[in-house]
Write a protein that holds these residues in place. Structure first.
Motif, PDB file in Angstrom:
ATOM      1  N   PRO A 219       0.840  -1.208   0.000  1.00  0.00           N
ATOM      2  CA  PRO A 219       0.000   0.000   0.000  1.00  0.00           C
ATOM      3  C   PRO A 219       0.875   1.258   0.000  1.00  0.00           C
ATOM      4  CG  PRO A 219       0.086  -0.931   2.206  1.00  0.00           C
ATOM      5  CD  PRO A 219       0.862  -1.865   1.319  1.00  0.00           C
ATOM      6  N   THR A 220       1.298   1.669  -1.169  1.00  0.00           N
ATOM      7  CA  THR A 220       2.119   2.867  -1.307  1.00  0.00           C
ATOM      8  C   THR A 220       1.336   3.932  -2.070  1.00  0.00           C
ATOM      9  OG1 THR A 220       3.081   2.179  -3.421  1.00  0.00           O
ATOM     10  CG2 THR A 220       4.218   1.464  -1.402  1.00  0.00           C
ATOM     11  N   TYR A 221       1.826   5.162  -1.980  1.00  0.00           N
ATOM     12  CA  TYR A 221       1.195   6.291  -2.681  1.00  0.00           C
ATOM     13  C   TYR A 221       1.047   5.987  -4.174  1.00  0.00           C
ATOM     14  CZ  TYR A 221       0.390  11.171  -4.057  1.00  0.00           C
ATOM     15  OH  TYR A 221      -0.149  12.325  -4.572  1.00  0.00           O
ATOM     16  N   ASP A 222       2.146   5.543  -4.799  1.00  0.00           N
ATOM     17  CA  ASP A 222       2.126   5.305  -6.249  1.00  0.00           C
ATOM     18  C   ASP A 222       1.222   4.133  -6.622  1.00  0.00           C
ATOM     19  OD1 ASP A 222       3.853   7.402  -6.712  1.00  0.00           O
ATOM     20  OD2 ASP A 222       5.651   6.151  -6.748  1.00  0.00           O
ATOM     21  N   ALA A 223       1.264   3.055  -5.839  1.00  0.00           N
ATOM     22  CA  ALA A 223       0.448   1.875  -6.155  1.00  0.00           C
ATOM     23  C   ALA A 223      -1.041   2.188  -6.052  1.00  0.00           C
ATOM     24  CB  ALA A 223       0.809   0.723  -5.223  1.00  0.00           C
ATOM     25  N   ILE A 224      -1.411   3.057  -5.101  1.00  0.00           N
ATOM     26  CA  ILE A 224      -2.816   3.429  -4.950  1.00  0.00           C
ATOM     27  C   ILE A 224      -3.246   4.383  -6.058  1.00  0.00           C
ATOM     28  CG2 ILE A 224      -4.481   4.601  -3.449  1.00  0.00           C
ATOM     29  CD1 ILE A 224      -2.749   3.539  -1.076  1.00  0.00           C
TER      30      ILE A 224
END
Length: 347
Positions: free
Chosen positions: A268-273
Motif C-alpha cells: 500500500p504505497t502512494y504510487d500503487a494506490i
C-alpha cells in the motif's frame, strides 16, 4: 440518479425555512473519518486566512454523515458531508424527499484501505482470497467446496501455514463507515468471487452473493472498533498480534507504530494506490448543499479553497496529510465544479 421535483410552493417554503433558520455563521461539516483529516486541515487554514469563522468538522462516518446531510435544509442541518464512497441512489432519494435537491459532488482524491499491524510483529503478505477466508462469516468448506459453513478458522496459520500461529483478531469500522463499505466491496468481494461456488451464485442470486461476500464474522475474529481510526492505531501498537483496517493516510501518519500488509503482492504505497495497482483503492468525495450557498457565510469560498491547487495539488497541504491526489486536469475540473456549483445530474 432519479430526479425528484418539488412543487413551486414546496420550493418556496423550503427557501423561506432556510432563510428563517440561517442563524449559524459557521460552516458545518460531518461525515467520513477517512476524509476528516483533509477537511480539518482545510478548515483550519480557511479560518486563519479569511475573515470567515473556522468551519466545524465532525467525524460521523460516511453513512451517518449522509443521513444527517439528507435530513433537510436549514442551519440545523450540515452544509457539507465527507464520504469515502460515492453517494448511493437511496441516499439521493432521501435527500430529495427532504428537500435537498441540488447537491454538489466533488471528488477530492484517492485513498487505499490497509490491513495493518504493529511494526513489532511480522509483516503480513496476504491474498484477497485468504483475507476473505479470515474474515468472512460464511466460507466454503475445505472438505466440501460446494458447501458454505460458519467460518471455522481461529488462527492465521489454519488458512496458510506461512501465516503466524496467532488468533485472528481484526479491528475494523462499523456499518456506518464508508471504509467498511469500500472494504467489503473491494477486498471481501474481490476474494470471495474467486471461489467457484460463490462466483456461480453471482449469476443466479445476486442478493445471496452480496450477503455472503459482504458478511463479516461475528465470533470475535472481526471486532467493530468505532469510527475513530486513531484509536485502532493505538490498539494495534498495544496489541502486536492484532490487525486493523483503516485508510492509507492513517498508515502514513503512524509509520513508527504500524505497517501495511502486502495484498495480492502489492504494497500500500502512494504510487500503487494512485495508479490503481493496489487492489483495495477508492475515491473520496465531498458533498455540499447548493441551497446553503449565500446563506451560510463562506460556504462556496471554502469549497474553492478545498479544491485549489494549494490544497488538492500534488504538493498541496492535503497531500502532506496522506491524500493521494488527482491529476492536475482532474483537479481543475473539480475546482470548476466548485466554482459553478454544478449539481448532480439524473442518471
Amino acid at each position: 440518479m432519479k430526479k425528484i421535483l418539488l412543487t413551486g410552493a414546496a420550493l418556496l417554503a423550503s427557501a423561506v425555512s432556510l432563510q428563517a433558520q440561517a442563524e449559524r455563521d459557521y460552516i458545518s461539516i460531518v461525515g467520513s473519518s477517512t476524509v476528516y483529516p483533509f477537511s480539518t486541515v482545510t478548515a483550519e487554514r480557511f479560518g486563519r486566512s479569511t475573515n470567515f469563522p473556522t468551519p466545524k468538522v465532525e467525524s460521523t462516518g460516511s453513512g451517518g454523515g449522509l443521513k444527517l446531510f439528507c435530513s433537510g435544509v436549514g442551519s440545523s442541518t450540515p452544509d457539507i458531508t465527507n464520504s469515502s464512497r460515492q453517494i448511493k441512489s437511496s441516499e439521493i432519494e432521501l435527500c430529495a424527499k427532504n428537500g435537498v435537491i441540488d447537491v454538489v459532488e466533488l471528488m477530492i482524491g484517492y485513498d487505499g484501505i490497509v490491513l495493518a499491524n504493529s511494526v513489532k510483529a511480522p509483516r503480513m503478505d496476504i491474498s484477497l482470497k485468504e483475507l476473505f477466508l479470515a474474515l468472512g462469516k460464511m466460507v466454503p468448506d475445505a472438505k466440501n467446496p460446494n458447501q458454505l459453513i460458519e467460518n471455522p478458522y481461529k488462527t492465521w496459520n489454519q488458512i496458510n501455514p506461512a501465516f503466524p500461529a496467532t488468533a485472528i483478531e481484526v479491528l475494523g469500522p462499523p456499518p456506518t463507515s464508508g471504509t467498511r463499505d469500500a472494504f467489503v466491496e473491494l477486498a471481501m468481494e474481490g476474494g470471495c468471487k474467486q471461489f467457484p461456488l460463490i462466483a456461480d451464485m453471482k449469476k443466479t442470486d445476486e442478493k445471496k452473493f452480496k450477503a455472503v461476500c459482504h458478511g463479516l464474522r461475528e465470533d470475535g475474529g472481526f471486532v467493530e472498533a468505532g469510527e475513530n481510526d486513531n484509536l485502532i492505531v493505538q490498539k494495534l501498537a498495544a496489541t502486536p498480534n492484532a490487525f486493523g483496517i483503516f485508510g492509507f493516510s492513517f498508515l502514513e501518519e503512524n509509520q513508527d507504530k504500524v505497517q501495511g500488509s502486502i495484498v495480492n503482492g502489492k504494497e500500500p504505497t502512494y504510487d500503487a494506490i494512485s495508479d490503481g495497482d493496489y487492489p483495495v483503492s477508492r475515491s473520496m468525495f465531498v458533498y455540499a448543499k447548493k441551497a446553503h450557498v449565500g446563506v451560510i457565510p463562506g460556504l462556496q469560498e471554502f469549497l474553492l479553497e478545498m479544491t485549489s491547487k494549494r490544497a488538492m495539488g500534488e504538493d498541496g497541504y492535503m497531500s502532506e496529510k496522506g491524500m493521494i491526489t488527482l491529476s492536475e486536469d482532474k483537479r481543475k475540473d473539480v475546482e470548476e465544479t466548485a466554482r459553478t456549483l454544478r449539481v448532480l445530474k439524473a442518471k
